[in-house]
Write a protein that holds these residues in place. Structure first.
Motif, PDB file in Angstrom:
ATOM      1  N   ALA A  49     -16.669  36.644  23.764  1.00  0.00           N
ATOM      2  CA  ALA A  49     -15.976  37.941  24.233  1.00  0.00           C
ATOM      3  C   ALA A  49     -15.221  37.153  25.235  1.00  0.00           C
ATOM      4  N   ASN A  50     -15.329  35.997  25.761  1.00  0.00           N
ATOM      5  CA  ASN A  50     -14.451  35.470  26.776  1.00  0.00           C
ATOM      6  C   ASN A  50     -13.152  34.724  26.187  1.00  0.00           C
ATOM      7  N   THR A  57      -7.862  25.803  13.674  1.00  0.00           N
ATOM      8  CA  THR A  57      -9.178  25.321  12.987  1.00  0.00           C
ATOM      9  C   THR A  57     -10.211  26.200  13.367  1.00  0.00           C
ATOM     10  N   SER A  58     -10.119  27.128  14.176  1.00  0.00           N
ATOM     11  CA  SER A  58     -11.118  28.243  14.643  1.00  0.00           C
ATOM     12  C   SER A  58     -11.113  29.263  13.620  1.00  0.00           C
ATOM     13  N   ILE A  67      -8.924  36.610  16.931  1.00  0.00           N
ATOM     14  CA  ILE A  67      -8.430  36.185  18.288  1.00  0.00           C
ATOM     15  C   ILE A  67      -7.163  35.438  17.946  1.00  0.00           C
ATOM     16  N   PRO A  68      -6.094  35.732  18.923  1.00  0.00           N
ATOM     17  CA  PRO A  68      -4.887  35.078  18.917  1.00  0.00           C
ATOM     18  C   PRO A  68      -4.884  33.674  18.950  1.00  0.00           C
ATOM     19  N   LYS A  69      -3.884  33.241  18.298  1.00  0.00           N
ATOM     20  CA  LYS A  69      -3.924  31.564  18.002  1.00  0.00           C
ATOM     21  C   LYS A  69      -2.858  30.795  18.915  1.00  0.00           C
ATOM     22  N   VAL A  70      -3.087  29.841  19.333  1.00  0.00           N
ATOM     23  CA  VAL A  70      -2.259  29.218  20.413  1.00  0.00           C
ATOM     24  C   VAL A  70      -0.961  28.436  19.637  1.00  0.00           C
ATOM     25  N   PHE A  84      -1.692  32.740  27.812  1.00  0.00           N
ATOM     26  CA  PHE A  84      -2.841  33.649  27.798  1.00  0.00           C
ATOM     27  C   PHE A  84      -3.560  33.697  29.112  1.00  0.00           C
ATOM     28  N   ARG A  85      -2.968  33.131  30.041  1.00  0.00           N
ATOM     29  CA  ARG A  85      -3.600  33.047  31.491  1.00  0.00           C
ATOM     30  C   ARG A  85      -4.906  32.705  31.387  1.00  0.00           C
ATOM     31  N   PRO A  86      -5.247  31.388  30.941  1.00  0.00           N
ATOM     32  CA  PRO A  86      -6.714  31.011  31.000  1.00  0.00           C
ATOM     33  C   PRO A  86      -7.222  30.647  32.315  1.00  0.00           C
TER      34      PRO A  86
END
Length: 283
Positions: A49-50, A57-58, A67-70, A84-86
């Motif tokens: 969830a995080n 590849t995910s 989930i959004p892709k980079v 994405f403010r990681p």
């Protein structure tokens, strides 16, 4: 009055220390994974969830596809990831270039790169290291211990069978084919499943050619599922030049597996070993 002030100051200091401690032990709330293998581990550690963004590849578990892709390919930019403010970025050494790493540092984005070792100990060690980086070491130990048990069971079953000679062909159409040597995830799975990689003398991948195919004479030809489709299916592969001269071609032994399962070398490794073993030996 001075005593009250001192007490208040002590409370403030204690609260600050408590807050810092909590910040240090809590898992990051916004995680970016740059590998499907790491994404599976993050999920297994209970932190799916995080995940706020992943690489192309995910694709496992299923929810990861949403989930959004980079990026649309494996080429990433620091700016794209920063959007994405990681709190943390996870990746493998050699897969993130130095310029991007330098930008991460400038942008104050923590990035941890792991070394991938295609072995049982390497994988369970990776799970522990990822857990440590995400402040869930206790959970990672539990997950790694169970994974180790599952791997030992799968490997033990596979070792009882004959070491079938196998060639893995990576294909994206007839004009883009290569074969796996040593030091790859697929090579490791082939060996763990009780088979033998007939391509020797080099590491990584090299261009496929008919002469090498015939000389190696595999008993089985293995591809990713999308690779088999890109070549037109099993019947079309059996008609490729030289295939009919091999034991695999004569016996029509061409098999395919899900790419992320076979190549991921992550939490589903026991399943990958078992599935390849069953495709080879039917049990």
């Amino acid at each position: 009055m001075k005593k009250i002030f001192n007490n208040l100051a002590l409370i403030v200091v204690l609260w600050f220390c408590y807050s810092v401690t909590i910040a240090q032990v809590n898992p990051p709330k916004r995680i970016v994974s740059l590998s499907g293998s790491l994404t599976e581990i993050v999920d297994a550690l209970g932190l799916g969830a995080n995940l706020v963004a992943v690489d192309v590849t995910s694709d496992y578990p299923g929810y990861v596809k949403e989930i959004p892709k980079v990026s649309k390919n494996r080429s990433i930019t620091a700016e794209g990831i920063a959007s994405f403010r990681p709190d943390i970025v996870l990746g493998f050494e050699g897969e993130v270039n130095a310029a991007v790493l330098a930008q991460f540092k400038t942008l104050n984005i923590p990035c941890i790169l792991f070394t991938q070792d295609f072995s049982e100990a390497g994988l369970t060690g990776l799970v522990r290291k990822v857990g440590q980086s995400l402040n869930v070491s206790a959970k990672a130990t539990q997950v790694a211990d169970q994974l180790s048990k599952d791997l030992k069971s799968a490997i033990a079953k596979a070792k009882s069978s004959k070491a079938t000679k196998m060639m893995f062909v990576y294909a994206r159409g007839a004009g883009a084919m290569s074969v796996s040597g040593s030091g790859t995830a697929v090579d490791a799975v082939i060996k763990l499943a009780g088979a033998q990689n007939v391509m020797k003398g080099f590491t990584g991948y090299k261009t496929y050619n008919t002469e090498a195919l015939v000389q190696a004479n595999p008993e089985v030809i293995l591809l990713f599922d999308f690779g088999m489709s890109s070549l037109g299916g099993k019947d079309a592969i059996l008609k490729l030049p030289g295939v009919n001269l091999t034991t695999a071609g004569k016996n029509k032994r061409v098999i395919a597996m899900d790419a992320s399962l076979l190549n991921g070398f992550s939490m589903r490794l026991p399943q990958a070993i078992q599935q390849l073993h069953e495709k080879l030996f039917g049990k």
